[in-house]
Design an enzyme around this catalytic site. Structure first.
Site, PDB file in Angstrom:
ATOM      1  N   ASP A   1       0.795  -1.232   0.000  1.00  0.00           N
ATOM      2  CA  ASP A   1       0.000   0.000   0.000  1.00  0.00           C
ATOM      3  C   ASP A   1       0.827   1.281   0.000  1.00  0.00           C
ATOM      4  O   ASP A   1       0.357   2.323  -0.430  1.00  0.00           O
ATOM      5  CB  ASP A   1      -0.954   0.014   1.220  1.00  0.00           C
ATOM      6  CG  ASP A   1      -0.223  -0.146   2.554  1.00  0.00           C
ATOM      7  OD1 ASP A   1       1.017  -0.261   2.549  1.00  0.00           O
ATOM      8  OD2 ASP A   1      -0.901  -0.159   3.596  1.00  0.00           O
ATOM      9  N   HIS A   2       2.082   1.203   0.453  1.00  0.00           N
ATOM     10  CA  HIS A   2       2.836   2.446   0.655  1.00  0.00           C
ATOM     11  C   HIS A   2       3.584   2.930  -0.582  1.00  0.00           C
ATOM     12  O   HIS A   2       4.082   4.046  -0.593  1.00  0.00           O
ATOM     13  CB  HIS A   2       3.843   2.266   1.801  1.00  0.00           C
ATOM     14  CG  HIS A   2       3.257   2.541   3.154  1.00  0.00           C
ATOM     15  ND1 HIS A   2       2.183   1.830   3.639  1.00  0.00           N
ATOM     16  CD2 HIS A   2       3.580   3.446   4.109  1.00  0.00           C
ATOM     17  CE1 HIS A   2       1.882   2.302   4.851  1.00  0.00           C
ATOM     18  NE2 HIS A   2       2.710   3.280   5.150  1.00  0.00           N
TER      19      HIS A   2
ATOM     20  N   ASP B   1       3.618  -0.708  11.334  1.00  0.00           N
ATOM     21  CA  ASP B   1       3.146   0.594  10.862  1.00  0.00           C
ATOM     22  C   ASP B   1       2.526   1.313  12.048  1.00  0.00           C
ATOM     23  O   ASP B   1       1.845   0.685  12.863  1.00  0.00           O
ATOM     24  CB  ASP B   1       2.108   0.420   9.750  1.00  0.00           C
ATOM     25  CG  ASP B   1       1.754   1.760   9.125  1.00  0.00           C
ATOM     26  OD1 ASP B   1       2.438   2.163   8.165  1.00  0.00           O
ATOM     27  OD2 ASP B   1       0.816   2.424   9.617  1.00  0.00           O
TER      28      ASP B   1
ATOM     29  N   ARG C   1      -1.941  12.879   9.353  1.00  0.00           N
ATOM     30  CA  ARG C   1      -0.693  13.594   9.653  1.00  0.00           C
ATOM     31  C   ARG C   1      -0.499  14.713   8.642  1.00  0.00           C
ATOM     32  O   ARG C   1      -0.882  14.574   7.484  1.00  0.00           O
ATOM     33  CB  ARG C   1       0.507  12.650   9.569  1.00  0.00           C
ATOM     34  CG  ARG C   1       0.539  11.697  10.710  1.00  0.00           C
ATOM     35  CD  ARG C   1       1.831  10.923  10.798  1.00  0.00           C
ATOM     36  NE  ARG C   1       1.842  10.263  12.099  1.00  0.00           N
ATOM     37  CZ  ARG C   1       2.584   9.211  12.386  1.00  0.00           C
ATOM     38  NH1 ARG C   1       3.390   8.700  11.504  1.00  0.00           N
ATOM     39  NH2 ARG C   1       2.518   8.687  13.586  1.00  0.00           N
TER      40      ARG C   1
ATOM     41  N   SER D   1      13.365   6.095  17.229  1.00  0.00           N
ATOM     42  CA  SER D   1      12.481   5.056  16.704  1.00  0.00           C
ATOM     43  C   SER D   1      13.064   3.676  17.002  1.00  0.00           C
ATOM     44  O   SER D   1      14.188   3.551  17.474  1.00  0.00           O
ATOM     45  CB  SER D   1      12.327   5.215  15.201  1.00  0.00           C
ATOM     46  OG  SER D   1      13.505   4.774  14.562  1.00  0.00           O
TER      47      SER D   1
ATOM     48  N   ARG E   1      13.786   1.610  14.748  1.00  0.00           N
ATOM     49  CA  ARG E   1      14.406   1.222  13.472  1.00  0.00           C
ATOM     50  C   ARG E   1      15.487   0.156  13.636  1.00  0.00           C
ATOM     51  O   ARG E   1      16.543   0.396  14.221  1.00  0.00           O
ATOM     52  CB  ARG E   1      15.009   2.496  12.886  1.00  0.00           C
ATOM     53  CG  ARG E   1      15.443   2.392  11.460  1.00  0.00           C
ATOM     54  CD  ARG E   1      15.841   3.770  10.957  1.00  0.00           C
ATOM     55  NE  ARG E   1      14.707   4.694  10.986  1.00  0.00           N
ATOM     56  CZ  ARG E   1      14.823   6.015  10.902  1.00  0.00           C
ATOM     57  NH1 ARG E   1      15.999   6.570  10.790  1.00  0.00           N
ATOM     58  NH2 ARG E   1      13.750   6.769  10.921  1.00  0.00           N
TER      59      ARG E   1
HETATM   60 FE1  F3S Z   1      -0.946   4.751   4.799  1.00  0.00          FE
HETATM   61 FE2  F3S Z   1      -1.251   7.202   5.608  1.00  0.00          FE
HETATM   62 FE3  F3S Z   1      -2.373   5.286   6.871  1.00  0.00          FE
HETATM   63  S1  F3S Z   1       0.617   6.285   4.950  1.00  0.00           S
HETATM   64  S2  F3S Z   1      -1.137   3.478   6.563  1.00  0.00           S
HETATM   65  S3  F3S Z   1      -2.805   5.895   4.791  1.00  0.00           S
HETATM   66  S4  F3S Z   1      -1.391   7.048   7.765  1.00  0.00           S
END
Ligand code: F3S
Length: 812
Positions: free
Chosen positions: A133-134, A198, A506, A701, A703
């Site tokens: 997804d990212h 995540d 964010r 973090s 990491r």
């Molecule tokens: Fe993706 Fe944004 Fe959520 S990066 S996991 S949609 S906070």
């Protein structure tokens, strides 16, 4: 007979184990604690079972855990690896837990899976999924963007697809949707325990699951069958009273506004009066800086059931912004309805049988309790990028003027893992429909990212998508997209001042479009959708009118939307790949020429000797966070390629010898060079090295690269005044020796051009002392005492070369 309820339709051989919660709690509630420990014993956690206490010759008394427990305590203690002996002290001790499942997104999964592979274990220990997804960049629209992403990220996707197939992991292909939405739709269940790589993993708290965002190292532990360590969380109770309702807040701005919120709290907190997102804003306003850190936020009270299940998920999702370990709702009928709608009635029934364990006991105590009246919440808009501002909608237009924010709205973006449920989409569609009925189209850009293929297909079938598109909305791929900066934005040139408003969580500077001049605001999807018709930030849909195509003025009605699709969900295209039955023949694809991915070799076991004559790679002065040790930003592209990313090792640390970053002297050649270069020179000569660090070394973090890189470059030990605990553990996992000066002032006795011996590694034992023999350049030698925090199991990691090597040995 024993009930067996599969954890999900994709995990037919893994079952929900409510009985384990029941049994563990029975153990925990009947524990004893030893009294009058001898001085020697007091260092160690006391034995907790009656027989162990008696065997140790201690007097015993019942433990205090036979008291009313909160929901999070029940779920956590219900997943203890060692309920008999666990040291359970909220805010103080560390729990060893056995999560039910693991979820990884495609960016963080890469190194986690590479590490897992290097152990040579045949399969993951718990049900695990990977979600693509990212890495999907928004450019034109869903279909084309997806095709382009598949091409650009082919090597990563090929690796993830084959690696998941090989090791028994469920694979959600690009286009399937955002990790947290897919988890909620398919995998989350009340009373479960999950970790995810995540930060918004807590989203699953909307279905009553304890779901915690972790670093890759934790995920590797759990899939390799090591217990997962979590600092025993404190409990913050949030009592909800009143009712959440349509966006017209009763009587305007009668509510006291939370004081300006600290940065850490505000970043990304969206708000809109009648949207669940506003609840978390209020919570953030009440708690102080980092108020949620180390705590689980537990919601309760009669207001809970006025929230939809996906709305509860939104609240839990955004709880990540106030530093909470996670957030959690008790099992309730709204969750039951969602389980039914997503084809999981068996789980609903099973949960109802064990409901007593899925809610807080009467009279249980929290460390802190907050009360919020949902009927009194007011819509807020958060931002722009200096996120110290949460402005109530009623005062927002004035704030835009006062602050000279660009009033013209250039793009509104809805969706993301936070706000992309069927309900969110339906409410937005109801606003679009009303605007269309007055002949209006959007006055700014408008993008929609559905949270999952299932949401996309369902809103396509049920008509919401058409409503959103007919007014000018562009539906993007089911992915993170602009939320994580995957946005090839063309409407304004970089550097141009402009405003956007999103329903994401964010709004760091430049997060969405890499343009630091973009003013990014965050609000509910309802508000974002209404505002794209106003075309300006100062448009207040609650009070202002718009002119329809017929010249007549109108005001938006309250947004309305169906919580759940009346005809059920449409799964859409099949985007899931189950691991094949025959996995032996699967070859994991890693292109040897790739600069993004590289297979890992297991680290070499310890040679059995006390290390001698080690040069000091760098004596780091002052703050040395995981960002100093392994920088992020552009380096993240190489997160699956240890050799490449190791080129950032410690480049941010300040060398005490010259006050500069990334400039150290090779103690054998006398040449000055970058830190990773000199480290590699030592390694290639077969010379181990140490780092000397200051206080709280490795904070930041979790990491894992910050521990993998020094090990990869041949490091032996890191000796500091003190460590941040997670980094210290990560170093141990990779086979390094994190050690502390017994007298912190001894930090000053070591010089950058000294050589050191480590005496006592051969006899390393729990609580043993190690001596640092320092050979100064002038020929003088001195011995400095060191301490360590290795326990017996961790000493095995060091001997084997890493925790994974140890797991591989144990599996043989
Ligand atoms: Fe993706 Fe944004 Fe959520 S990066 S996991 S949609 S906070």
């Amino acid at each position: 007979g024993a009930t067996k309820v599969a954890m999900s339709k994709f995990d037919q051989d893994s079952y929900i184990n409510y009985q384990r919660i029941e049994d563990n709690l029975a153990v925990v509630r009947q524990r004893y604690v030893a009294l009058a420990l001898s001085k020697d014993e007091s260092r160690l956690p006391p034995p907790r079972s009656a027989s162990a206490c008696i065997a140790a010759g201690s007097l015993i008394q019942p433990d205090d855990l036979n008291r009313p427990l909160t929901l999070s305590e029940k779920i956590l203690y219900g997943h203890l690896d060692n309920p008999h002996d666990a040291d359970i002290r909220p805010g103080a001790s560390y729990l060893k837990l056995r999560p039910d499942r693991v979820a990884c997104q495609d960016a963080t999964a890469q190194m986690a899976l590479l590490q897992f592979m290097s152990a040579g274990l045949p399969t993951v220990a718990v049900p695990t999924t990977v979600h693509c997804d990212h890495l999907i960049e928004a450019q034109i629209g869903g279909v084309k963007d997806l095709a382009r992403a598949k091409d650009i990220n082919k090597e990563v996707y090929d690796f993830l697809a084959t690696c998941t197939a090989k090791y028994g992991i469920g694979f959600w292909k690009p286009g399937s949707g955002i990790i947290h939405q897919i988890i909620l739709e398919n995998y989350a269940f009340p009373g479960g325990l999950m970790i995810g790589t995540d930060s918004h993993t807590p989203n699953a708290g909307g279905l009553g699951m304890i779901a915690v965002g972790v670093g890759g190292a934790d995920a590797v532990d759990v899939i390799a069958d090591l217990p997962w360590e979590l600092k025993c969380p404190k409990r913050i109770g949030v009592k909800l009273t009143g009712k959440i309702s349509g966006w017209t807040t009763p009587k305007g701005a009668s509510l006291s506004i939370p004081p300006p919120l600290p940065r850490v709290l505000l970043d990304g907190i969206s708000a809109d009066g009648n949207h669940p997102a506003d609840v978390i804003l209020k919570v953030a306003g009440i708690l102080t800086v980092k108020g949620g850190t180390g705590a689980i936020i537990e919601y309760f009270g009669e207001g809970v059931t006025s929230l939809s299940c996906t709305g509860m998920a939104t609240i839990c999702n955004m709880g990540a912004e106030i530093g909470a370990t996670t957030s959690l709702f008790p099992y309730n009928e709204r969750m039951g309805g969602y389980l039914d709608a997503t084809g999981r009635s068996e789980i609903r029934k099973y949960a109802e049988r064990f409901q007593h364990n899925l809610r807080t006991d009467e009279n249980a105590e929290y460390d802190q309790v907050i009360e919020i009246n949902l009927s009194e919440l007011e819509p807020h808009i958060n931002g722009p990028y200096t996120p110290d501002l949460a402005t109530p909608l009623s005062k927002f237009a004035q704030a835009v003027k006062d602050n000279n924010w660009p009033d013209k709205l250039s793009v509104g973006l809805i969706g993301s893992c936070t706000n992309s449920s069927y309900e969110d989409m339906s409410r937005s569609a109801s606003i679009a429909e009303e605007a269309a009925a007055h002949g209006l189209k959007v006055q700014s850009g408008f993008t929609i990212t559905p949270g999952s293929e299932q949401i996309r297909a369902t809103i396509e079938r049920d008509g919401q998508m058409e409503k959103l598109e007919s007014v000018g909305g562009v539906v993007l791929a089911n992915a993170c997209g602009p939320c994580i900066g995957q946005w090839d934005r063309q409407d304004v040139p970089k550097g141009t001042k402009n405003s956007i408003i999103t329903s994401y969580n964010r709004n760091f500077t430049g997060r969405n479009d890499a343009n630091t001049a973009t003013h990014a605001f965050v609000a509910s999807p309802d508000l974002v959708t209404a505002m794209v018709f106003g075309g300006s930030l100062s448009f207040n849909p609650m009070t202002d009118s718009l002119k329809g195509a017929d010249g007549k003025e109108f005001k938006f009605s309250d947004p309305s939307g169906k919580e759940l699709p009346p005809r059920g969900y449409d799964a859409g295209e099949n985007t899931y790949a189950a691991p094949p039955a025959d996995r032996a023949s699967v070859n994991v694809i890693v292109d040897p020429k790739s600069d993004r991915l590289q297979l890992l070799e297991p680290f070499k076991p310890w040679d059995g000797k006390d290390p001698k004559d080690l040069p000091i790679l760098i004596k780091a002065k002052g703050k040395c966070t995981t960002d100093h040790i392994s920088a992020g930003g552009p380096w993240l592209k190489y997160r699956g390629h240890l050799e490449n990313i190791s080129q950032n090792c410690l480049i941010g640390a300040i060398n005490e010898a010259n006050g500069e970053a990334n400039k150290v002297q090779n103690q054998f050649t006398g040449e000055w060079d970058g830190v990773p270069q000199v480290a590699a020179q030592y390694r290639d000569q077969g010379i181990g090295w140490v780092v000397i660090g200051d206080e709280n070394y490795g904070e930041g973090s979790s990491r894992e690269h910050a521990a993998l890189e020094p090990r990869y470059l041949g490091g032996t030990a890191v000796i500091t005044r003190s460590f941040a605990r997670i980094h210290e553990t990560n170093l141990k996992k990779q086979g390094m020796l994190p050690l502390n000066f017994k007298n912190p002032a001894d930090y000053d006795r070591v010089k950058s051009d000294d050589k050191v011996d480590l005496i006592g590694i051969k006899d390393l034992a729990e609580g043993s002392e190690v001596t640092l023999r320092v050979h100064h350049k002038d020929g003088k030698t001195e011995d400095l005492p060191l301490t360590h925090t290795f326990n017996a199991g961790q000493i095995e990691w060091h001997r084997a070369g890493s925790a994974l090597n140890r797991m591989a040995q144990a599996a043989k």
